[in-house]
Design an enzyme around this catalytic site. Structure first.
Site, PDB file in Angstrom:
ATOM      1  N   GLY A 173     -72.840   3.361 -26.950  1.00  0.00           N
ATOM      2  CA  GLY A 173     -72.486   2.570 -28.134  1.00  0.00           C
ATOM      3  C   GLY A 173     -71.313   1.634 -27.871  1.00  0.00           C
ATOM      4  O   GLY A 173     -71.297   0.488 -28.336  1.00  0.00           O
ATOM      5  N   GLY A 210     -76.428   6.420 -21.940  1.00  0.00           N
ATOM      6  CA  GLY A 210     -76.616   7.765 -21.402  1.00  0.00           C
ATOM      7  C   GLY A 210     -78.004   7.992 -20.821  1.00  0.00           C
ATOM      8  O   GLY A 210     -78.152   8.434 -19.677  1.00  0.00           O
ATOM      9  N   LYS A 217     -83.238   4.297 -30.856  1.00  0.00           N
ATOM     10  CA  LYS A 217     -82.746   3.676 -32.089  1.00  0.00           C
ATOM     11  C   LYS A 217     -82.839   2.162 -31.998  1.00  0.00           C
ATOM     12  O   LYS A 217     -82.685   1.593 -30.915  1.00  0.00           O
ATOM     13  CB  LYS A 217     -81.275   4.054 -32.314  1.00  0.00           C
ATOM     14  CG  LYS A 217     -81.108   5.377 -33.023  1.00  0.00           C
ATOM     15  CD  LYS A 217     -79.711   5.531 -33.572  1.00  0.00           C
ATOM     16  CE  LYS A 217     -78.778   6.099 -32.555  1.00  0.00           C
ATOM     17  NZ  LYS A 217     -77.382   6.112 -32.929  1.00  0.00           N
ATOM     18  N   ARG A 275     -71.158  10.226 -15.778  1.00  0.00           N
ATOM     19  CA  ARG A 275     -69.859  10.111 -16.455  1.00  0.00           C
ATOM     20  C   ARG A 275     -68.795  11.004 -15.838  1.00  0.00           C
ATOM     21  O   ARG A 275     -67.657  10.582 -15.644  1.00  0.00           O
ATOM     22  CB  ARG A 275     -69.994  10.507 -17.929  1.00  0.00           C
ATOM     23  CG  ARG A 275     -70.381   9.370 -18.799  1.00  0.00           C
ATOM     24  CD  ARG A 275     -70.291   9.780 -20.236  1.00  0.00           C
ATOM     25  NE  ARG A 275     -70.728   8.671 -21.062  1.00  0.00           N
ATOM     26  CZ  ARG A 275     -70.975   8.755 -22.340  1.00  0.00           C
ATOM     27  NH1 ARG A 275     -70.855   9.913 -22.963  1.00  0.00           N
ATOM     28  NH2 ARG A 275     -71.349   7.703 -23.028  1.00  0.00           N
TER      29      ARG A 275
HETATM   30  C1  3PG Z   1     -70.966   8.366 -26.340  1.00  0.00           C
HETATM   31  O1  3PG Z   1     -71.616   9.273 -25.782  1.00  0.00           O
HETATM   32  O2  3PG Z   1     -71.448   7.244 -26.589  1.00  0.00           O
HETATM   33  C2  3PG Z   1     -69.516   8.603 -26.613  1.00  0.00           C
HETATM   34  O3  3PG Z   1     -69.080   9.781 -26.023  1.00  0.00           O
HETATM   35  C3  3PG Z   1     -69.240   8.598 -28.099  1.00  0.00           C
HETATM   36  O4  3PG Z   1     -69.844   9.702 -28.717  1.00  0.00           O
HETATM   37  P1  3PG Z   1     -70.126   9.666 -30.292  1.00  0.00           P
HETATM   38  O5  3PG Z   1     -71.209   8.665 -30.520  1.00  0.00           O
HETATM   39  O6  3PG Z   1     -70.508  11.069 -30.648  1.00  0.00           O
HETATM   40  O7  3PG Z   1     -68.847   9.240 -30.971  1.00  0.00           O
END
Ligand code: 3PG
Length: 376
Positions: free
Chosen positions: A352, A329, A200, A39
């Site tokens: 997400g 990630g 999840k 990232r």
């Molecule tokens: C992620 O890592 O998916 C984004 O940075 C969003 O983070 P969050 O789920 O804590 O809002």
């Protein structure tokens, strides 16, 4: 695609419009390991573009989900400064708190100066989408760039508030994400194989149901697989399961294209990885695919001995001739550890956000950007 995007103006119009101005740029520096972070590196092209255009840069981001003062120490963005300095070859000034004189300091700085603001989520106004907090941020720049696709699913002040307050554009990374993911959306009718794993099940169910009718196969691993297996009556021991998802998964058990693992690596009554028969079956599906999407490791990949399944899937994907999209990630971290990032069709920085975008949802950050004022 956005009418005011940097890409469209790259050659001439945009540099002339922004020269000498101050860009307020929202990125996603929500990373654990800086040195290995895909990232962080993915955010560099837009910064380089802005520096070449003689623009001052004010960088804003969140990191983690701070809930206490103790979290604040761990989740500061201060250390990212060194990464930026090393990779941009310029000093970066860190601003730990936005004060009344912050804009004055920015104005007094030379062109191409770079400022990094402390973790936005240290102010509750970020996550509550407080208009007053958005206004405070808007004072820091002349125009806004959203280069944080991976947080565009959050209606946070810096994501949805700023495009209403400043003329705004999409950054290079955001555009790249949309191009890559739209390519996948277009291609997916062609023998599509989807692989879903991770910690999840609830965040995968949207993509799973969205593509159910069109996917040739949906191969499951990790907690999504555990949850389906438990719903089917299989004894999963004390393996992690998302109990709230059991009713939804029960309804999907008859779907012929959803494929569950058939053997496992067990330790202390828990399943930690998929076994060799599952790996062989999944490798075959991947080899026959024309389009592939993968999100979420198949096992507890953080331990070498439980990453065999995930590593085999990663290698099968890069070996196949299919157009592949890999995101999330943990999955990108694994691809990086295996040295395979350059061999994937498209690697997304989104977790997400990517899952929601591919499920057909409107991301609030993108919707806000479409309504923004034009740069003049
Ligand atoms: C992620 O890592 O998916 C984004 O940075 C969003 O983070 P969050 O789920 O804590 O809002």
């Amino acid at each position: 695609m956005y009418a005011f995007s940097i890409m469209q103006y790259l050659s001439h119009t945009l540099p002339a419009l922004i020269r000498g101005k101050t860009a307020l740029i929202r990125v996603d520096f929500n990373v654990e390991n800086q040195e290995e972070s895909f990232r962080l590196r993915a955010s560099l092209p837009t910064f380089k573009f802005l520096i070449a255009a003689n623009v001052k840069i004010v960088i804003i981001s969140h990191r983690g989900r701070p809930r206490s003062l103790r979290d604040q120490k761990k989740l500061s963005l201060r250390s990212v400064r060194l990464f930026l300095e090393r990779n941009l070859g310029r000093p970066v000034r860190f601003i730990s708190k936005i004060g009344d004189d912050t804009r004055r300091k920015i104005d007094a700085a030379a062109p191409k100066s770079i400022f990094l603001i402390e973790n936005l989520r240290f102010d509750p106004g970020e996550e509550t989408n407080d208009p007053a907090f958005a206004k405070k941020l808007a004072l820091l720049g002349d125009f806004f760039i959203n280069d944080a696709f991976s947080v565009s699913h959050r209606a946070n002040a810096s994501v949805t508030g700023l495009p209403g307050l400043l003329p705004s554009v999409a950054g290079l990374l955001l555009e790249k994400e949309l191009l890559g993911l739209n390519d996948f959306k277009k291609n997916h009718d062609d023998r599509l194989v989807i692989i879903l794993g991770g910690a999840k099940a609830s965040d995968k169910i949207g993509v799973l149901t969205h593509f159910l009718a069109r996917a040739h196969r949906i191969l499951l691993g990790g907690v999504p697989a555990n949850t389906f297996l438990k719903a089917s009556g299989f004894d999963i021991g004390t393996s992690i399961v998302e109990t709230s998802m059991l009713p939804a998964t029960k309804k999907l058990l008859r779907e012929k294209n959803i494929v569950l693992p058939v053997d496992f690596v067990w330790q202390s009554g828990k399943m930690f990885d998929v076994g060799p028969r599952t790996i062989a079956a999944y490798q075959k599906e991947i080899a026959d695919a024309k389009t592939i999407f993968w999100n979420g490791p198949l096992g507890y990949f953080e331990r070498d001995k439980f990453r065999i399944g995930s590593a085999a899937i990663a290698k099968a994907i890069v070996k196949s001739e299919a157009f592949s999209v890999v995101g999330g990630g943990e999955t990108t971290q694994l691809m990086h550890a295996l040295g395979l990032t350059k061999r994937v069709g498209f690697l997304s920085t989104g977790g997400g956000a990517m899952l929601e975008y591919l499920s057909g949802k409107t991301l609030p950050g993108l919707a806000a950007l479409e309504k923004t004022k034009k740069l003049r």
